[in-house]
Design an enzyme around this catalytic site. Structure first.
Site, PDB file in Angstrom:
ATOM      1  N   GLN A   1       0.826  -1.208   0.000  1.00  0.00           N
ATOM      2  CA  GLN A   1       0.000   0.000   0.000  1.00  0.00           C
ATOM      3  C   GLN A   1       0.859   1.256   0.000  1.00  0.00           C
ATOM      4  O   GLN A   1       0.570   2.211  -0.716  1.00  0.00           O
ATOM      5  CB  GLN A   1      -0.927   0.020   1.223  1.00  0.00           C
ATOM      6  CG  GLN A   1      -2.062  -0.979   1.160  1.00  0.00           C
ATOM      7  CD  GLN A   1      -3.125  -0.628   0.125  1.00  0.00           C
ATOM      8  OE1 GLN A   1      -3.474   0.526  -0.093  1.00  0.00           O
ATOM      9  NE2 GLN A   1      -3.638  -1.654  -0.536  1.00  0.00           N
TER      10      GLN A   1
ATOM     11  N   HIS B   1      -6.242   0.595   7.090  1.00  0.00           N
ATOM     12  CA  HIS B   1      -7.041  -0.506   7.628  1.00  0.00           C
ATOM     13  C   HIS B   1      -7.164  -0.214   9.126  1.00  0.00           C
ATOM     14  O   HIS B   1      -6.227   0.295   9.742  1.00  0.00           O
ATOM     15  CB  HIS B   1      -6.311  -1.825   7.344  1.00  0.00           C
ATOM     16  CG  HIS B   1      -6.953  -3.052   7.911  1.00  0.00           C
ATOM     17  ND1 HIS B   1      -8.303  -3.169   8.132  1.00  0.00           N
ATOM     18  CD2 HIS B   1      -6.411  -4.242   8.288  1.00  0.00           C
ATOM     19  CE1 HIS B   1      -8.563  -4.368   8.615  1.00  0.00           C
ATOM     20  NE2 HIS B   1      -7.432  -5.040   8.727  1.00  0.00           N
TER      21      HIS B   1
HETATM   22  N1  LIG Z   1      -1.625  -5.786   1.046  1.00  0.00           N
HETATM   23  C1  LIG Z   1      -2.630  -5.045   0.595  1.00  0.00           C
HETATM   24  O1  LIG Z   1      -2.838  -4.925  -0.588  1.00  0.00           O
HETATM   25  C2  LIG Z   1      -3.527  -4.297   1.551  1.00  0.00           C
HETATM   26  C3  LIG Z   1      -4.850  -4.014   1.159  1.00  0.00           C
HETATM   27  C4  LIG Z   1      -5.622  -3.197   1.991  1.00  0.00           C
HETATM   28  C5  LIG Z   1      -5.088  -2.698   3.184  1.00  0.00           C
HETATM   29  N2  LIG Z   1      -3.812  -3.038   3.545  1.00  0.00           N
HETATM   30  C6  LIG Z   1      -3.281  -2.455   4.789  1.00  0.00           C
HETATM   31  O2  LIG Z   1      -2.165  -1.632   4.444  1.00  0.00           O
HETATM   32  C7  LIG Z   1      -1.274  -1.537   5.549  1.00  0.00           C
HETATM   33  C8  LIG Z   1       0.109  -1.896   5.079  1.00  0.00           C
HETATM   34  O3  LIG Z   1       0.095  -3.235   4.618  1.00  0.00           O
HETATM   35  P1  LIG Z   1       0.988  -3.707   3.373  1.00  0.00           P
HETATM   36  O4  LIG Z   1       0.405  -4.996   2.897  1.00  0.00           O
HETATM   37  O5  LIG Z   1       1.162  -2.568   2.436  1.00  0.00           O
HETATM   38  O6  LIG Z   1       2.359  -3.987   4.124  1.00  0.00           O
HETATM   39  P2  LIG Z   1       3.689  -4.595   3.468  1.00  0.00           P
HETATM   40  O7  LIG Z   1       3.591  -4.719   2.007  1.00  0.00           O
HETATM   41  O8  LIG Z   1       4.013  -5.792   4.270  1.00  0.00           O
HETATM   42  O9  LIG Z   1       4.715  -3.402   3.666  1.00  0.00           O
HETATM   43  C9  LIG Z   1       5.276  -3.183   4.825  1.00  0.00           C
HETATM   44  C10 LIG Z   1       6.311  -2.074   4.763  1.00  0.00           C
HETATM   45  O10 LIG Z   1       6.618  -1.894   6.127  1.00  0.00           O
HETATM   46  C11 LIG Z   1       8.000  -2.107   6.332  1.00  0.00           C
HETATM   47  N3  LIG Z   1       8.221  -2.792   7.609  1.00  0.00           N
HETATM   48  C12 LIG Z   1       7.946  -4.067   7.945  1.00  0.00           C
HETATM   49  N4  LIG Z   1       8.304  -4.316   9.220  1.00  0.00           N
HETATM   50  C13 LIG Z   1       8.837  -3.171   9.688  1.00  0.00           C
HETATM   51  C14 LIG Z   1       9.383  -2.783  10.912  1.00  0.00           C
HETATM   52  N5  LIG Z   1       9.483  -3.641  11.936  1.00  0.00           N
HETATM   53  N6  LIG Z   1       9.831  -1.509  11.065  1.00  0.00           N
HETATM   54  C15 LIG Z   1       9.751  -0.642  10.031  1.00  0.00           C
HETATM   55  N7  LIG Z   1       9.244  -0.940   8.830  1.00  0.00           N
HETATM   56  C16 LIG Z   1       8.778  -2.189   8.663  1.00  0.00           C
HETATM   57  C17 LIG Z   1       8.471  -2.962   5.170  1.00  0.00           C
HETATM   58  O11 LIG Z   1       9.844  -2.682   4.998  1.00  0.00           O
HETATM   59  P3  LIG Z   1      10.807  -3.566   4.036  1.00  0.00           P
HETATM   60  O12 LIG Z   1      10.456  -3.135   2.657  1.00  0.00           O
HETATM   61  O13 LIG Z   1      12.153  -3.172   4.463  1.00  0.00           O
HETATM   62  O14 LIG Z   1      10.463  -5.007   4.320  1.00  0.00           O
HETATM   63  C18 LIG Z   1       7.579  -2.461   4.032  1.00  0.00           C
HETATM   64  O15 LIG Z   1       8.122  -1.315   3.429  1.00  0.00           O
HETATM   65  C19 LIG Z   1      -1.843  -2.480   6.607  1.00  0.00           C
HETATM   66  O16 LIG Z   1      -2.606  -1.721   7.485  1.00  0.00           O
HETATM   67  C20 LIG Z   1      -2.728  -3.423   5.790  1.00  0.00           C
HETATM   68  O17 LIG Z   1      -3.755  -4.016   6.534  1.00  0.00           O
HETATM   69  C21 LIG Z   1      -3.020  -3.812   2.757  1.00  0.00           C
END
Ligand SMILES: NC(=O)c1ccc[n+]([C@@H]2O[C@H](COP(=O)([O-])OP(=O)(O)OC[C@H]3O[C@@H](n4cnc5c(N)ncnc54)[C@H](OP(=O)(O)O)[C@@H]3O)[C@@H](O)[C@H]2O)c1
Length: 311
Positions: free
Chosen positions: A16, A95
């Protein structure tokens, strides 16, 4: 103050985070990416941002978006909370999980908003680049009415259609999202497809036949359902399929299934599910690892790999 006049920190550059940051920038907003060193940080640099460590990005901004994994948000939020406890900044999520179930401290002077596109980050970005928008939801908890204007402007800038922007609450969004993914999208449908595939093989049918019938056609029928609606689909399929589906479908999804769904909802509402998920994370995700191992050996995966590219 207009959204374009405020600095927006996008914390996290994953699914996201990347889509939000790029769409906001293309909409004329001032975006500061906050990321830890690593994959997301480097990708942000390649995309032309100058990412900062998370705390610096938050410090430099008036709006802070938490686009980090839901189980990580509470930890980062608590480290940053001295920055926003006095209400100088607005805090956004896409979310409601961390806000509603993550046990974070809520500050009465701070504006909280949720803007959630109905689609994965890549879809949000692609749709935006094609000049279109996705449906989405928003929620506000704030002592100031500007937070609402901010959230609406944010939704527009990130690529959510005004026509299909639904107002909700953090609680409703969290409960619906978890229930939908568990019972339908990532639980129910997938288990149904795989179990039906396995039963056909048990009964001596070939994996190819079972795959096309129980998996491939699932997508086609849902496309028709979306286009034509429930009754439109009933009229489009053959009378045999209509009758067989109606009489057998209701034997499969019966009062027991409905009762199990209610229990699953109650587990979400009571915090039972989020406690289980937190324990899974603390143990190093053993259940998820085991499932990935099983899948790599499964007949369904092997059949998919053999057939991929034939449609
Ligand atoms: N996935 C979807 O399409 C989707 C859909 C709707 C809503 N959401 C919501 O969007 C939000 C983000 O989700 P996402 O799926 O985009 O997450 P994600 O792809 O897993 O991305 C996470 C990001 O956070 C970083 N990160 C992970 N652990 C960390 C830590 N301990 N300290 C600092 N940074 C850290 C990662 O860094 P690195 O790059 O270094 O690993 C990455 O840049 C959540 O609230 C989720 O529920 C997601």
């Amino acid at each position: 103050m207009h959204l374009n006049q405020r600095k927006i920190a996008v914390l996290g550059y994953g699914n996201q985070g990347r889509a939000h940051a790029l769409n906001l920038r293309d909409s004329g907003c001032q975006v500061i990416v906050g990321a830890r060193p690593g994959k997301g940080f480097e990708l942000a640099q390649r995309d032309g941002f100058t990412p900062l460590p998370i705390e610096e990005a938050a410090q430099a901004s008036q709006v802070i978006l938490f686009l980090l994994p839901d189980l990580i948000i509470p930890e980062v939020y608590s480290q940053l909370s001295p920055l926003f406890s006095e209400g100088q900044r607005d805090i956004g999520f896409c979310h409601g999980y961390a806000y509603h179930l993550g046990g974070i401290e809520k500050f009465p002077k701070t504006g909280y908003f949720l803007v959630g596109p109905k689609g994965a980050g890549v879809v949000l970005r692609e749709t935006f680049q094609n000049g279109k928008s996705l449906p989405g939801v928003f929620a506000i908890v704030s002592p100031r009415k500007e937070t609402r204007e901010l959230a609406l402007a944010y939704a527009k800038a990130v690529g959510i259609s005004e026509k299909t922007l639904i107002e909700t609450t953090f609680q409703e969004e969290t409960e619906c999202d978890l229930f939908g993914e568990q019972v339908v999208l990532c639980g129910g449908i997938l288990e149904l497809m795989e179990t039906a595939f396995q039963v056909l093989i048990e009964k001596g049918q070939t994996p190819e036949m079972a795959f096309f019938e129980c998996c491939y056609e699932a997508k086609l029928i849902l496309d028709v359902w979306m286009k034509e609606g429930p009754q439109g689909l009933s009229k489009k399929i053959s009378p045999t399929a209509f009758f067989g589906g109606l009489t057998r479908g209701r034997r499969l999804i019966d009062e027991n299934t409905r009762e199990k769904m209610r229990v699953m909802f109650d587990e979400i509402r009571s915090g039972h599910f989020s406690a289980e998920w937190k324990a899974e994370a603390q143990a190093g995700f053993p259940t998820l690892e085991k499932r990935l191992q099983e899948q790599s050996q499964s007949e369904l995966q092997k059949t998919y790999d053999r057939l991929k590219g034939t449609w």
